[in-house]
Design a protein around this motif. Structure first.
Motif, mmCIF file in Angstrom:
data_model
loop_
_atom_site.group_PDB
_atom_site.id
_atom_site.type_symbol
_atom_site.label_atom_id
_atom_site.label_comp_id
_atom_site.label_asym_id
_atom_site.label_seq_id
_atom_site.Cartn_x
_atom_site.Cartn_y
_atom_site.Cartn_z
ATOM 1 N N LYS A 1 0.850 -1.195 0.000
ATOM 2 C CA LYS A 1 0.000 0.000 0.000
ATOM 3 C C LYS A 1 0.880 1.238 0.000
ATOM 4 C CE LYS A 1 -2.233 -1.415 3.721
ATOM 5 N NZ LYS A 1 -3.180 -1.363 4.837
ATOM 6 N N LEU A 2 0.543 2.209 -0.810
ATOM 7 C CA LEU A 2 1.369 3.419 -0.893
ATOM 8 C C LEU A 2 1.369 4.178 0.431
ATOM 9 C CD1 LEU A 2 0.906 5.076 -4.377
ATOM 10 C CD2 LEU A 2 2.402 3.237 -3.639
ATOM 11 N N THR A 3 2.496 4.828 0.695
ATOM 12 C CA THR A 3 2.673 5.541 1.953
ATOM 13 C C THR A 3 2.745 7.052 1.713
ATOM 14 O OG1 THR A 3 5.080 5.683 1.876
ATOM 15 C CG2 THR A 3 4.139 3.618 2.710
ATOM 16 N N LEU A 4 2.697 7.768 2.812
ATOM 17 C CA LEU A 4 2.870 9.221 2.729
ATOM 18 C C LEU A 4 4.265 9.563 2.191
ATOM 19 C CD1 LEU A 4 1.358 11.885 3.448
ATOM 20 C CD2 LEU A 4 2.581 11.856 5.640
ATOM 21 N N GLY A 5 5.229 8.691 2.429
ATOM 22 C CA GLY A 5 6.573 8.875 1.866
ATOM 23 C C GLY A 5 6.536 8.843 0.344
ATOM 24 N N LEU B 1 7.159 6.646 11.453
ATOM 25 C CA LEU B 1 6.678 7.391 12.625
ATOM 26 C C LEU B 1 6.993 6.642 13.918
ATOM 27 C CD1 LEU B 1 3.179 8.786 11.525
ATOM 28 C CD2 LEU B 1 5.428 9.835 11.291
ATOM 29 N N SER B 2 7.257 5.343 13.821
ATOM 30 C CA SER B 2 7.572 4.609 15.050
ATOM 31 C C SER B 2 9.085 4.470 15.251
ATOM 32 C CB SER B 2 6.906 3.230 15.041
ATOM 33 O OG SER B 2 7.310 2.505 13.910
ATOM 34 N N ASP B 3 9.844 4.649 14.184
ATOM 35 C CA ASP B 3 11.300 4.639 14.309
ATOM 36 C C ASP B 3 11.891 5.628 13.300
ATOM 37 O OD1 ASP B 3 13.995 4.272 14.362
ATOM 38 O OD2 ASP B 3 13.962 2.113 13.963
ATOM 39 N N PRO B 4 12.061 6.879 13.734
ATOM 40 C CA PRO B 4 12.456 7.929 12.787
ATOM 41 C C PRO B 4 13.895 7.817 12.284
ATOM 42 C CG PRO B 4 12.246 8.823 15.016
ATOM 43 C CD PRO B 4 11.777 7.401 15.087
ATOM 44 N N THR B 5 14.566 6.702 12.606
ATOM 45 C CA THR B 5 15.884 6.495 11.996
ATOM 46 C C THR B 5 15.751 5.554 10.798
ATOM 47 O OG1 THR B 5 16.368 4.610 13.434
ATOM 48 C CG2 THR B 5 17.064 6.772 14.223
ATOM 49 N N LYS B 6 14.516 5.070 10.556
ATOM 50 C CA LYS B 6 14.260 4.140 9.438
ATOM 51 C C LYS B 6 13.341 4.771 8.410
ATOM 52 C CE LYS B 6 12.753 0.155 9.320
ATOM 53 N NZ LYS B 6 11.398 -0.247 9.603
ATOM 54 N N LYS B 7 13.608 4.501 7.122
ATOM 55 C CA LYS B 7 12.750 5.046 6.067
ATOM 56 C C LYS B 7 11.334 4.466 6.142
ATOM 57 C CE LYS B 7 12.698 3.605 1.611
ATOM 58 N NZ LYS B 7 11.368 3.777 1.014
ATOM 59 N N MET B 8 10.345 5.293 5.890
ATOM 60 C CA MET B 8 8.980 4.792 5.744
ATOM 61 C C MET B 8 8.934 4.002 4.433
ATOM 62 S SD MET B 8 5.390 6.980 5.714
ATOM 63 C CE MET B 8 5.444 7.643 7.362
ATOM 64 N N SER B 9 8.549 2.717 4.506
ATOM 65 C CA SER B 9 8.599 1.836 3.325
ATOM 66 C C SER B 9 7.323 1.041 3.200
ATOM 67 C CB SER B 9 9.748 0.839 3.466
ATOM 68 O OG SER B 9 10.893 1.316 2.838
ATOM 69 N N LYS B 10 6.856 0.873 1.974
ATOM 70 C CA LYS B 10 5.614 0.115 1.839
ATOM 71 C C LYS B 10 5.813 -1.392 1.958
ATOM 72 C CE LYS B 10 5.481 1.159 -3.028
ATOM 73 N NZ LYS B 10 6.667 0.420 -3.493
ATOM 74 N N SER B 11 7.031 -1.891 1.664
ATOM 75 C CA SER B 11 7.223 -3.339 1.758
ATOM 76 C C SER B 11 7.694 -3.757 3.151
ATOM 77 C CB SER B 11 8.221 -3.822 0.701
ATOM 78 O OG SER B 11 9.516 -3.385 1.028
ATOM 79 N N ASP B 12 7.943 -2.789 4.016
ATOM 80 C CA ASP B 12 8.334 -3.099 5.391
ATOM 81 C C ASP B 12 7.587 -2.118 6.291
ATOM 82 O OD1 ASP B 12 9.541 -4.048 7.627
ATOM 83 O OD2 ASP B 12 11.480 -3.096 7.269
ATOM 84 N N PRO B 13 6.253 -2.295 6.343
ATOM 85 C CA PRO B 13 5.426 -1.246 6.919
ATOM 86 C C PRO B 13 5.435 -1.203 8.448
ATOM 87 C CG PRO B 13 4.049 -3.021 6.067
ATOM 88 C CD PRO B 13 5.471 -3.445 5.880
ATOM 89 N N LYS B 14 6.324 -0.399 8.966
ATOM 90 C CA LYS B 14 6.306 -0.121 10.413
ATOM 91 C C LYS B 14 6.284 1.386 10.571
ATOM 92 C CE LYS B 14 9.007 -4.169 11.708
ATOM 93 N NZ LYS B 14 10.012 -4.374 10.650
ATOM 94 N N GLY B 15 5.279 1.894 11.240
ATOM 95 C CA GLY B 15 5.200 3.342 11.429
ATOM 96 C C GLY B 15 4.889 4.072 10.140
ATOM 97 N N ASP B 16 4.157 3.404 9.239
ATOM 98 C CA ASP B 16 3.770 4.036 7.975
ATOM 99 C C ASP B 16 2.434 4.755 8.110
ATOM 100 O OD1 ASP B 16 5.860 2.433 7.143
ATOM 101 O OD2 ASP B 16 4.944 1.926 5.233
ATOM 102 N N ILE B 17 2.266 5.824 7.343
ATOM 103 C CA ILE B 17 0.922 6.339 7.083
ATOM 104 C C ILE B 17 0.594 5.883 5.671
ATOM 105 C CG2 ILE B 17 -0.453 8.405 6.624
ATOM 106 C CD1 ILE B 17 0.934 9.781 8.839
ATOM 107 N N PHE B 18 -0.481 5.119 5.534
ATOM 108 C CA PHE B 18 -0.881 4.654 4.203
ATOM 109 C C PHE B 18 -1.873 5.634 3.593
ATOM 110 C CE2 PHE B 18 0.079 0.672 6.533
ATOM 111 C CZ PHE B 18 1.178 0.301 5.778
#
Ligand code: ATP
Ligand code: MG
Length: 327
Positions: free
Chosen positions: A13-17, A188-205
């Motif tokens: 799913k596409l993210t805000l990133g 958003l849950s780990d701001p040292t990691k890129k927001m990614s759709k294939s590894d969705p942690k802390g993503d805004i979809f």
């Protein structure tokens, strides 16, 4: 006017990133040249994916492109797999990129590291070969991407240099370009990691309900202290929210710091949530209308026809250059 090309792979799913780093920007620059924007569905097969998800994700990306304002009259919107020249060119170009350089690609190392060594597909390794073909087929000079894709564009530049040195001026030299603010939106849950759709942690979809988006922003990880200050090193959480806010409102960081002087994280997060919702509400509405209109199929069919013309010309030029039998 230079040709512009970019794409997104339907891996999730596409993210805000994706929206800030890519889609919003495509719409902004589409009239600055001949623009080609595609759905990289062949690339999505490099990680395990259910057929139904791949199909739905692909259709969604097309609809989001249109909802963001990409106009099929000025931008050729198409599915990568609808233009066979991508795959055909990749079979030729795989001979001009080397295993050493492919194994140094960050995306490959990141994704392979999470997999069982025995089950890493060749396609994941060869990903940059196909991506280089996506780029050169359209004689593209400008490649708008987020920061994570710059390394692949650099490798494409190496390929173009290598190929043209060997066979004469055949391919156009591309260059990556990034948005000024938002080339790497963080989780958003780990701001040292890129927001990614294939590894969705802390993503805004983009598919999240507006109230879910608000909740996610209000509970985003922040940093020690209470100041609203752009400082990636010491305040990665707040800096990421400031980036989102800046990208959506056009306000500079200094301006934002001033706006929230003496205010707390809660006030700031509320403002970020408002800005996101402000942007997403009409965007999501347009998406819903487009999905139910049948427009996507029409646009993709027309796009594939237009894309094939230029892609086939480039493919023929390459086939001829390398000596594949040609009249
Ligand atoms: P995947 O996890 O499958 O790699 P992704 O979210 O990184 O998914 P891509 O399809 O690789 O998405 O990238 C599509 C476009 O969005 C690229 O231009 C990429 O650089 C950009 N992009 C991806 N993530 C971000 C992000 N967090 N911030 C800004 N731009 C991004
Ligand atoms: Mg990516």
């Amino acid at each position: 006017m230079d040709n512009i090309l970019s794409g997104i792979k339907p891996t999730g799913k596409l993210t805000l990133g994706n929206y800030i780093g890519a889609i919003k920007n495509f719409a902004r620059i589409q009239n600055e040249g001949d623009t080609f924007v595609f759905i990289a569905d062949l690339h999505a097969l490099t990680l395990p994916i259910e057929p139904e998800d791949l199909r739905n994700n692909s259709r969604d990306i097309a609809a989001y492109y249109l909802a963001a304002g990409l106009d099929p009259k000025s931008t050729t919107i198409f599915l990568q797999s609808d233009v066979p020249a991508h795959s055909e060119l990749a079979v030729i170009m795989q001979n001009f990129l080397y295993m050493g350089e492919l194994s140094r690609m960050t995306q490959f190392k990141d994704k392979a590291q999470k997999m069982d060594n025995e089950a890493i597909g060749l396609g994941l390794f060869a990903y940059p070969v196909l991506m280089a073909c996506d780029i050169v087929l359209y004689n593209s000079k400008r490649i708008p991407v987020g920061e994570d894709q710059v390394q692949h564009v650099e490798l494409c530049r190496d390929l173009v240099k290598r190929f043209n040195n060997r066979y004469g001026d055949t391919l156009v030299m591309p260059r990556a370009e990034m948005v000024k603010v938002g080339k790497r939106i963080m989780s958003l849950s780990d701001p040292t990691k890129k927001m990614s759709k294939s590894d969705p942690k802390g993503d805004i979809f983009l598919s999240d309900d507006l109230n879910v988006m608000r909740k996610k922003i209000m509970s985003a990880v922040t940093d020690l202290g209470h100041e609203i200050k752009y400082d990636v090193e010491n305040k990665p959480g707040i800096s990421n929210l400031m980036t989102i806010y800046s990208a959506l409102t056009g306000k500079e960081f200094a301006e934002i710091e001033k706006e929230f002087e003496g205010k707390g994280y809660g006030d700031f997060k509320r403002a970020v949530a408002d800005a996101v919702i402000n942007e997403m509400e009409p965007f999501k509405k347009r998406y819903e209308e487009i999905i139910s209109s049948g427009l996507v199929d029409e646009v993709l069919e027309e796009g594939a026809k237009k894309a094939s013309v230029i892609a086939n010309e480039t493919l023929a030029r390459v086939q001829k250059a390398v000596g594949l039998y040609h009249k």
